[in-house]
Write a protein that holds these residues in place. Sequence first.
Motif: not given
Length: 350
Positions: A195-196, A258-260, A264-265
Motif C-alpha cells: 500500500x502507499x 497492509x495486511x487487509x 484482498x489481493x
Amino acid sequence: MSDGENAPALREFIAELNRARCAAGPPTYAELERRSKRCAAPFSGPRPAVQPLRVSTTHDILTGRRRGLPRWQWVASFVTVLHVLAADAGVDPSAIGTLGEWKARHEAAGAALDTARRAARVPVHATGGARHEVEDERRETGALAMARRSVATGWWRARHRDVVGAWEEPCLSLESAANLIRVYGGHRVPALLQTREYAMAALRLDRPALPARSLARRADLMMRRRAVLSRPNSARLWAIVDEAALRAPIDRAIMRAQVISLIRSSERPGITVQVLPRKATGGAAAGDPVVLLRFPESEFSDVVYLEHLTGGLYLDNAADINHFSQVLNRSAIEALRPPESRAFLRKFLI
C-alpha cells in the motif's frame, strides 16, 4: 568494454559467488563480517590468512556495483568463511567448492576479462586511410537486452525519473513485459503488493536520509508499478511474504491496512500469496528480495533480479535461472498454502 560494464565473465563470476553464499545457508553480510574477524576453524587444504569481509565491500561485490574482478585475497577469505559457516550450520560444504576450484575460476575470469578488453576495441580505417579505434558494439539478445534498450522510453521517465535508480530501470521494463512474476519479498512486503502508506513507512526505515518529497514520489512510483496487475491480460503474480516482513517495526494501523490489502489481493484472480513462517528454513536469500520474471515470447528466457537497497543484479543464464527457480520452489513448498496464508494474515487483524 570495461569490467564495470559487467562483461559476461564478470557477471558469471559474481553469480557463482552468490550461488556459493546461498549454498552456505545463506549467511547475511553482517554474519560474514563477524565470522571473518574471528575465523579460526579448521579448513581442508591450505588456507590463506582471512581478511575482514566488510559489509559494504561484500554487498558491492555481490550486487555487481564494484568495478572489476574482486581480488583473490577477498575471494579466498569469502570462500573460507562460507566453509566455516556451512560447517557451523551443519550444511554440506561441497556445493561451495574448494579453494583450488575457486582459484581456477578466478584466474579463468581474469583471463576472459583481459581478452574481452582487448577485443572490445577493433582497428578500422577512416577516410584517407588513417587508423583509429572504435568501441565494438555489444549485441545482446533476449528479454534483458530488450529491457535495457527500452529504458529510454520507459513509462516512469516522464514523472519519476529522478527517484528511480539506474539499476532499477530494466526491472520496471521487465515487469511491464512479463506474463508471470514470482517474488520473495525478503524483510519487506513485495513491492507490487505494498500500500502507499506501507511503502512510505518502509522507505523511512530503509532510506532514512531520503528527503520527504523524494520519499513521497518513490511511494507514488510504487503505486504506478501495481498497474501491471490490473491491465488487460495482466501478469500473474506469485508472491511469498516472509513473516519477518509482517513483524517489521511499522505503525500498527499502517501494517493492519497492509495486511487487509494482502488478503484482498490474494483473493484476486491471477495473484497467489503465500506466507513463509519464521520456522521455515527455505527463505530465499536471507532477507534479500528475489524476483523471477517470465515472458510470453517463447524465445525469451526468464530473468532473475536480485534487489538490494542501493543496487541490483540481473541474471539470465540457464544455470542461474534454474538455481533461483529451485530456491523459490523450495520457499513455496515450505510456505503456507494460499488458504492457510489468508487465515494466518487474518490473525494479525484480531
